[in-house]
Design a protein around this motif. Sequence first.
Motif, short mmCIF file in Angstrom:
data_model
loop_
_atom_site.label_atom_id
_atom_site.label_comp_id
_atom_site.label_asym_id
_atom_site.label_seq_id
_atom_site.Cartn_x
_atom_site.Cartn_y
_atom_site.Cartn_z
N PRO A 196 0.81 -1.23 0.00
CA PRO A 196 0.00 0.00 0.00
C PRO A 196 0.83 1.27 0.00
CG PRO A 196 0.01 -0.98 2.18
CD PRO A 196 0.72 -1.95 1.28
N LEU A 197 2.14 1.15 0.25
CA LEU A 197 2.99 2.34 0.32
C LEU A 197 3.59 2.70 -1.04
CD1 LEU A 197 4.82 1.72 3.71
CD2 LEU A 197 2.70 2.95 3.26
N ILE A 198 3.51 1.81 -2.03
CA ILE A 198 4.02 2.15 -3.36
C ILE A 198 2.91 2.16 -4.41
CG2 ILE A 198 6.29 1.19 -2.83
CD1 ILE A 198 5.57 -1.23 -4.57
N SER A 199 1.76 1.58 -4.10
CA SER A 199 0.65 1.51 -5.06
C SER A 199 -0.05 2.86 -5.15
CB SER A 199 -0.33 0.42 -4.64
OG SER A 199 0.30 -0.84 -4.59
N TRP A 200 -0.76 3.07 -6.26
CA TRP A 200 -1.49 4.32 -6.44
C TRP A 200 -2.64 4.11 -7.43
CZ3 TRP A 200 -1.21 5.29 -11.58
CH2 TRP A 200 -0.04 4.96 -12.26
N THR A 201 -3.54 5.07 -7.46
CA THR A 201 -4.64 5.07 -8.43
C THR A 201 -5.01 6.50 -8.78
OG1 THR A 201 -6.92 4.35 -8.86
CG2 THR A 201 -6.40 5.01 -6.62
N LYS A 202 -5.41 6.69 -10.02
CA LYS A 202 -5.89 8.00 -10.47
C LYS A 202 -7.42 8.10 -10.38
CE LYS A 202 -2.10 8.39 -13.84
NZ LYS A 202 -1.75 8.48 -15.28
N TYR A 203 -8.04 7.05 -9.90
CA TYR A 203 -9.51 6.98 -9.91
C TYR A 203 -10.15 7.22 -8.55
CZ TYR A 203 -8.37 4.57 -14.30
OH TYR A 203 -7.87 4.25 -15.53
N LEU A 204 -9.34 7.53 -7.52
CA LEU A 204 -9.90 7.63 -6.17
C LEU A 204 -10.94 8.72 -6.05
CD1 LEU A 204 -9.93 6.67 -3.27
CD2 LEU A 204 -7.99 8.17 -2.78
N SER A 205 -10.69 9.87 -6.67
CA SER A 205 -11.64 10.99 -6.55
C SER A 205 -12.99 10.64 -7.13
CB SER A 205 -11.07 12.24 -7.24
OG SER A 205 -9.89 12.67 -6.59
N LYS A 206 -13.00 10.02 -8.32
CA LYS A 206 -14.28 9.66 -8.94
C LYS A 206 -14.97 8.53 -8.19
CE LYS A 206 -13.76 11.27 -13.67
NZ LYS A 206 -13.87 10.92 -15.11
N ALA A 207 -14.18 7.56 -7.71
CA ALA A 207 -14.77 6.47 -6.93
C ALA A 207 -15.34 7.01 -5.62
CB ALA A 207 -13.73 5.40 -6.66
N SER A 208 -14.70 8.02 -5.05
CA SER A 208 -15.15 8.59 -3.78
C SER A 208 -16.53 9.23 -3.91
CB SER A 208 -14.15 9.63 -3.27
OG SER A 208 -12.90 9.03 -2.99
N LYS A 209 -16.82 9.82 -5.07
CA LYS A 209 -18.14 10.41 -5.28
C LYS A 209 -19.23 9.35 -5.17
CE LYS A 209 -16.44 14.13 -8.27
NZ LYS A 209 -16.49 14.72 -9.63
N GLU A 210 -18.94 8.17 -5.66
CA GLU A 210 -19.90 7.07 -5.57
C GLU A 210 -19.99 6.53 -4.15
OE1 GLU A 210 -20.45 2.62 -7.56
OE2 GLU A 210 -19.25 4.13 -8.58
N LEU A 211 -18.84 6.44 -3.46
CA LEU A 211 -18.79 5.85 -2.12
C LEU A 211 -19.24 6.82 -1.04
CD1 LEU A 211 -15.43 3.94 -2.55
CD2 LEU A 211 -17.69 2.93 -2.38
#
Length: 590
Positions: A438-453
Amino acid sequence: MEKKEIFARGKVLAAFGNLLHVEFDGNICQGEVAYIHLKNTKLAAEVIEIAGNIAKVQVFEDTRGIKLNTEVSFSGHLLEAELGPGLLTLVVDGLQNPLEKIGETAGLFLSQGVYVSSLDHNKKWDYKPLVQIGDIVKRGDSLGEVMESLFHHQIMLPFFLTGDFKITWVISPGSYNIDTVVAKAKDKTGKEYEFTMVQRWPIKLSLCEGSRASPDKMMGTGLRILDTPFPILKGGTFCSPGPFGAGKTVLQHHLAKHSDVDIVIVAACGERAGEVVEMLREFPHLVDTRTNSPLMNRTVIICNTSSMPVAAREASVYLAVTIAEYYRQMGLDILVLADSTSRWAQAMREMSGRLEEIPGEEAFPAYLASRIAAFYERAGVISLANGKKGSLTIGGAVSPAGGNFEEPVTQATLAVVGAFWGLSKERSDARRFPAIDPLISWTKYLSKASKELNYYLEGWKSKVDKAVSILRQGSEIGKKMEVVGEEGTAIEDMIIYLKAELFDSCYLQQNAFDKVDSYCPQKRQIELFELMHVIFDAHFTFDTRDDARTLFLWMHNEIKNLNYSEYKSLGYQEILKQIKVKLESAGVRS
């Protein structure tokens, strides 16, 4: 695959492994399918370079028996996929030969030049027409539909046609095989066309009809370490690089079983035969939890193991994404899993060397990055004319030598994907599965997924950021404790370290062998994530470090038991109640 008409002929001048130099007479094009004529059979090949009247072709099979002046014929068509009802449940190779049928024909040891149609041309399907005489249609519009597994398989106007067509004849509803003419139409010039249930798409060209849309819906996977801090959107791209033994194949199998999509297409391009055999043995017996039907009913498996000719690895990757694009045009959500793209890149490197091209970094071809980018760019969401949306999500496993993420294939992939799930040998050795760091992984989709969550839990992104921050702090404190020991660490720092370890062990890790914990639905994840934040926000007071360790060890055991309990069962509710009572008795002030 083969057509009767011969457009050009040639003869073999030289052979370098599976690369042949062919002198030809006639007109050919790059990407055209050629056939090498042996005594009793023909071998499929593809034109990859043309210089004057010399064509360089790569053969998709073992080249035993090819000699100087061996006859070559050119088919006049590109390497294509045969698309129509009956694709689901198939297990095929990179040339779309159904392995089960070939096994029945050739036995346990495959012979050269055996090609079998993947679709059953004798099976009858209940066809329902969706157009009427006089309707105006264009490519991609549905002429009719049949039921394939749980899906309405759309019989679409072929995608190689352009312009408007007027329907002149429509077959009545009934049971027909896929070669039956189901409709006829005329173009503006009056030329009439006949349409069956089968289409042929060139696999290296992207054919789609509709407008591109931005991905906005989350693709649930049932893995907490993915869905919470590093989510993926339907229509997005991701990669999961990692060294040998870190769990890449196990992760891909989980995604195939539990991802929130309609159809999964697995491309085993160059993986070890043992892993492919395990998948073939396991998948037919698995039940899809969403539909209570066999998982294979929504799966296509494309097999090209490391023992098969390397040229077929490239074909398997493109075949997978072409089949996916075909089903996406029906408004379905598709997931393509390529395992592993490193083996595909190695095949490109081998062929580039035989072509005597100027090598790039680590002898990979200079066009490596552009080929990888072109593959992932075929993902995305398509808005169709009928108002539906179809999505294609692409995920590739990468196998960097020695786990070195700086090597060319990994770097070229990271430049184009939207999410990076880095697998760690250290976490795998420590039995922390999934071994995604979890310290090297990343995603560009967190903001859009957060709107749903946010619908379920307000401030989702900020809560994820806080959890990752505690993980980073805990990692740094843990490294200091290895040097100075617990006694040299402030109790406040030790509490942060214990919080991070609790989150890592009880939330980010899951037991793939436990029928409950192996898949965690979204609502259950959110409830557990809320509990974790109660602990994160708590201001604990302990007299000694042993008291702190005792409490967190108790919580660790209870939360693990919670994860193994059926959601909302009496046992689950009782454990959750005990944890909350224990936190209150510890003087937690949120």
